[in-house]
Write a protein that holds these residues in place. Structure first.
Motif, short mmCIF file in Angstrom:
data_model
loop_
_atom_site.label_atom_id
_atom_site.label_comp_id
_atom_site.label_asym_id
_atom_site.label_seq_id
_atom_site.Cartn_x
_atom_site.Cartn_y
_atom_site.Cartn_z
N PRO A 188 0.78 -1.18 0.10
CA PRO A 188 -0.02 -0.06 0.03
C PRO A 188 0.85 1.24 0.10
N ILE A 189 0.30 2.42 -0.70
CA ILE A 189 0.91 3.91 -0.70
C ILE A 189 0.36 4.59 0.41
N LEU A 190 1.32 5.08 1.23
CA LEU A 190 1.05 6.00 2.56
C LEU A 190 1.48 7.53 1.74
N THR A 191 0.41 8.31 1.76
CA THR A 191 0.97 9.67 1.26
C THR A 191 0.69 10.60 2.56
N ILE A 192 1.82 11.62 2.71
CA ILE A 192 1.85 12.44 3.89
C ILE A 192 1.96 14.04 3.52
N MET A 193 0.91 14.77 3.72
CA MET A 193 0.68 16.03 3.17
C MET A 193 0.57 16.92 4.27
N GLY A 194 1.72 17.82 4.47
CA GLY A 194 1.44 18.73 5.49
C GLY A 194 0.85 20.17 5.16
N SER A 216 5.99 -1.59 5.63
CA SER A 216 4.59 -1.91 5.54
C SER A 216 4.05 -0.98 4.37
N TYR A 217 4.83 0.30 3.86
CA TYR A 217 4.10 1.06 3.09
C TYR A 217 5.04 1.64 2.11
N GLN A 218 4.94 1.97 0.81
CA GLN A 218 5.55 2.88 0.00
C GLN A 218 5.19 4.25 0.28
N ILE A 219 6.02 5.29 0.58
CA ILE A 219 5.55 6.53 1.15
C ILE A 219 5.81 7.71 0.15
N VAL A 220 4.96 8.43 -0.25
CA VAL A 220 4.82 9.73 -0.91
C VAL A 220 4.79 10.96 0.31
N HIS A 221 6.07 11.73 0.22
CA HIS A 221 6.23 12.72 1.22
C HIS A 221 5.92 13.93 0.73
N LEU A 222 4.90 14.67 0.81
CA LEU A 222 4.92 16.08 0.28
C LEU A 222 5.20 17.06 1.33
N CYS A 223 6.65 17.69 1.53
CA CYS A 223 7.11 17.95 2.57
C CYS A 223 7.25 19.44 2.78
N GLY A 224 6.70 20.29 1.49
CA GLY A 224 6.71 21.62 1.81
C GLY A 224 8.03 22.47 1.27
N LYS A 225 8.00 23.50 0.92
CA LYS A 225 8.96 24.22 0.28
C LYS A 225 10.35 24.33 1.16
N ASN A 226 11.65 23.88 0.66
CA ASN A 226 12.68 24.07 1.42
C ASN A 226 12.81 23.00 2.55
N ASN A 256 -3.61 4.81 -0.59
CA ASN A 256 -4.49 3.98 0.35
C ASN A 256 -4.85 4.42 1.62
N LEU A 257 -3.66 5.38 2.02
CA LEU A 257 -4.11 6.03 3.30
C LEU A 257 -3.25 7.28 3.27
N VAL A 258 -3.96 8.38 3.99
CA VAL A 258 -3.09 9.73 4.07
C VAL A 258 -2.83 10.27 5.50
N ILE A 259 -1.63 10.79 5.63
CA ILE A 259 -1.59 11.61 6.82
C ILE A 259 -1.74 13.03 6.49
N THR A 260 -2.33 13.76 7.25
CA THR A 260 -2.53 15.23 6.82
C THR A 260 -2.84 16.29 7.92
N GLU A 269 -11.45 16.79 0.12
CA GLU A 269 -10.96 16.27 -1.07
C GLU A 269 -10.78 14.64 -0.78
N PHE A 270 -10.03 14.40 0.42
CA PHE A 270 -9.68 13.02 0.94
C PHE A 270 -10.91 12.36 1.01
N LEU A 271 -11.97 12.76 1.70
CA LEU A 271 -13.38 12.28 1.86
C LEU A 271 -14.03 11.94 0.58
N ALA A 272 -13.80 12.94 -0.62
CA ALA A 272 -14.58 12.68 -1.88
C ALA A 272 -13.67 11.41 -2.35
N LEU A 273 -12.41 11.44 -2.16
CA LEU A 273 -11.83 10.06 -2.76
C LEU A 273 -11.77 8.88 -2.06
N GLN A 274 -12.49 8.96 -0.83
CA GLN A 274 -12.56 8.00 0.08
C GLN A 274 -11.19 7.24 0.45
N ILE A 275 -10.34 8.35 0.67
CA ILE A 275 -8.98 7.69 1.44
C ILE A 275 -8.98 7.83 3.01
#
Length: 356
Positions: A188-194, A216-226, A256-260, A269-275
């Motif tokens: 599963p893919i875990l996406t982190i968006m701060g 357990s996860y493949q991780i996408v980390h949107l960590c912000g500028k700089n 599959n799962l998001v941290i936000t 948006e995550f609700l509409a996408l059912q994540i």
């Protein structure tokens, strides 16, 4: 048939701009001449100019809830901004002003009221921001994302519709998302968006936990500028970005799962996408507490698990992920039953029906 003119306003953060862009993208440009009034140097200027909508910058002071000498200075900026906005509105002669809040919207709303221009406002959060608390007195119609928010506004002109999310965010391809990331479908893919600027404590907790998380996860980390960590470049199962734009819909389709954080636009948006999501809201020291209330509402409705930043550790994060995974199907069922997704259509219909 001659076009009507609509002026959008709102700024200070991306959260006050992206819903306006969602609406702009859905309006029939054969019927509407679209303009935008924002601050001279705010984030809204950059975002709106990217979509080629004529932009008018005005002066605007920051609205504060506490005593500060700058309040006196900013009062003059608000007055100056109101005069500037009035000149722009007199020139444009719009049939409607639509506001998403933020301190820059107040001079525009006051100016529009003085010219008897109809005004719509939308409040994303559970409790209204200071700008919309002021603007409600001048507005024609008020729309809210949360049912709980209606109590703060005049009932006769307030309608609960949810959040106007971007339709493009719903059209992603999971296959294209995995291809872009170089990920596979076996884990599963875990996406982190701060948020647009990232979130330091979330970034730290995720990176402290990488050894365990990547088991357990493949991780996408949107960590912000700089906020990129050069030591983690090329690490297997971990992909970090400052910010993602065009590929975001595909990435979220594969997620599959998001941290936000608890910003209203993102969580709707995550609700509409059912994540299923773990929401880590800004603390009361960092904000007026709106994200905490947003997170509580989503947790109570079964859409998310709330984790306070003060309690955030590598261990608590791992425990939260386990809890959400155990009840993943329940979260998804609750999200499916929510009926989220019609707010944008409601607003477009209301705008199209405006009479001047």
């Amino acid at each position: 048939m001659s076009k009507k003119t609509i002026v959008f306003t709102g700024g200070g953060t991306a959260g006050h701009v992206t819903p306006n862009i969602a609406i702009i993208n859905e309006l029939d440009q054969e019927k509407w001449d679209i303009k935008y009034i924002g601050s001279k140097q705010g984030i809204e200027k950059e975002l709106i100019e990217k979509i080629n909508v004529p932009y008018y910058g005005i002066r605007s002071g920051k609205l504060r809830r506490y005593i500060d000498f700058e309040n006196l200075v900013d009062m003059f900026r608000v007055v100056k901004g109101t005069h500037e906005a009035r000149r722009v509105l007199k020139k444009l002669k719009p049939d409607l002003v639509f506001s998403k809040g933020g301190f820059v919207s107040v001079p525009v709303i006051i100016a529009a009221k003085s010219l008897r221009i109809p005004i719509f406002i939308h409040e994303s959060d559970m409790t209204p921001g200071l700008a919309n608390k002021i603007s409600q007195h001048f507005s024609t119609k008020i729309f809210t994302s949360f049912e709980e928010t209606k109590q703060y506004f005049p009932a006769a002109k307030t309608t609960v519709i949810g959040s106007p999310i971007r339709k493009g965010i719903l059209t992603g391809s999971p296959e294209e998302g995995r291809k872009f990331l170089g990920f596979h479908s076996a884990k599963p893919i875990l996406t982190i968006m701060g948020g647009s600027l990232g979130a330091r404590r979330i970034n730290e907790a995720v990176r402290e936990s990488l050894d365990n998380l990547t088991k357990s996860y493949q991780i996408v980390h949107l960590c912000g500028k700089n906020n990129l960590d050069s030591d983690l470049e090329g690490r297997e199962g971990y992909f970090q970005f400052e910010y993602v734009n065009e590929e975001l819909a595909d990435i979220l389709a594969a997620t599959n799962l998001v941290i936000t954080r608890g910003g209203s636009n993102a969580i709707f948006e995550f609700l509409a996408l059912q994540i299923p999501m773990i929401i880590i809201p800004l603390t009361r020291k960092q904000s007026r507490g709106d994200q905490i209330l947003n997170a509580q509402s989503f947790e109570e409705k079964g859409f998310a698990l709330k984790l306070e930043e003060e309690d955030l550790t590598a261990e608590s994060l791992a425990e939260a992920l386990d809890q959400v995974n155990e009840k993943r199907s329940t979260y998804v069922e609750k999200m499916k039953a929510s009926g989220q997704g019609s707010a944008l259509d409601v607003l477009v219909r209301e705008i199209d029906n405006i009479q001047r």
